[in-house]
Design an enzyme around this catalytic site. Sequence first.
Site, short mmCIF file in Angstrom:
data_model
loop_
_atom_site.label_atom_id
_atom_site.label_comp_id
_atom_site.label_asym_id
_atom_site.label_seq_id
_atom_site.Cartn_x
_atom_site.Cartn_y
_atom_site.Cartn_z
N HIS A 151 0.76 -0.99 -0.18
CA HIS A 151 -0.03 -0.06 -0.07
C HIS A 151 0.80 1.29 0.09
CE1 HIS A 151 -3.32 2.81 1.06
NE2 HIS A 151 -2.53 3.27 1.94
N CYS A 173 -4.60 2.76 -4.73
CA CYS A 173 -3.62 3.45 -4.18
C CYS A 173 -2.29 4.03 -4.89
CB CYS A 173 -3.51 2.90 -2.66
SG CYS A 173 -2.53 1.44 -3.13
#
Length: 334
Positions: A93, A207
Amino acid sequence: MRAAGRCRGLLLLLLAMGAWGLRFPQRHWPVPYRRFDYRPKTDPYCQARYTFCPTGSAVPVMKEEDVIEVYRLQAPVWEFKYGDLLGHLKIMHDAVGFKSALTGKNYTMEWYELFQLGNCTFPHLRPGMDAPFWCNQGAACFYEGIDDAHWKENGTLVLVTTISGAMFNEMAKWVKYDNETGIYYETWTVQASPDKKSTVWFDSYECSKFILRTYQKLADLGAVFNKVQTNYTSIILFSGEPIYLGNETSIFGPQGNKTLAAAIRDFYYPFKPHKTVREFFVDLLKIIDRVILNHEFYLFYNLEYWFLPMKFPYLKIIYEEVPLPVGSKTSVGV
């Protein structure tokens, strides 16, 4: 059995094309990600296991003469729960951090799913509803503080550039635009083969793409980036040229193709949440049969459905370098 499955998939597509008299013009790939005029309210049916952006705050207005350090932040997905487990698979992430020289305050900015990754990737099949029901919005989250331990222990926290307060304020305006118009999370990158020069049919919108857009915006505003290697995760499906099927109304509406509608619902059924281990493995076998043995995948992108004729190696998780950007005369977004 495999031949029968392939014939079934081909028959469904012929039914779909014949029902609407579809003609497929020459397309330019990848299909552009669709932006919207506003962000719709979420449906109460969509629920998150973990609250989205629980400590979120407004983006502050910085003094123009301020000096803002910009940090690359990266950690394994769900690191707070599983530690470095997904890091071994390079499922990461991404976020970006800021530190103000005048105030000493630091901030984190990221973009992720409102209702977790599973809901963004596969729909719910609700009783009494013909069409699959999607909880697939994603959004930006901005909050004060940088959790150093979270990013450093199993990931990355590194300075990538320094900007002025004026540049930060311009970036904040762009973030508002980007967040209000780019509202749906897209998990998959879809391309023709593992070759780096192969055709990309669809690009993901998640993301890492938000961080890449943010870095590019800062570069366009004049930021000069340090020489830092930056790698990102992509989850790739491999298929032949996709076939457009239609949107929710044209497939599942009163005049829709019931055979195709049933096939799409049937495809998504094994991806539902599972209550037992046995149920999980039974559905896993169904997924393998559909995707690998029968080369079928139904993709939902830009609120439209596509058929992907899947091919080897079917799916791959990659962690590849995307260099930090240089400025351009054409700014991204606003």
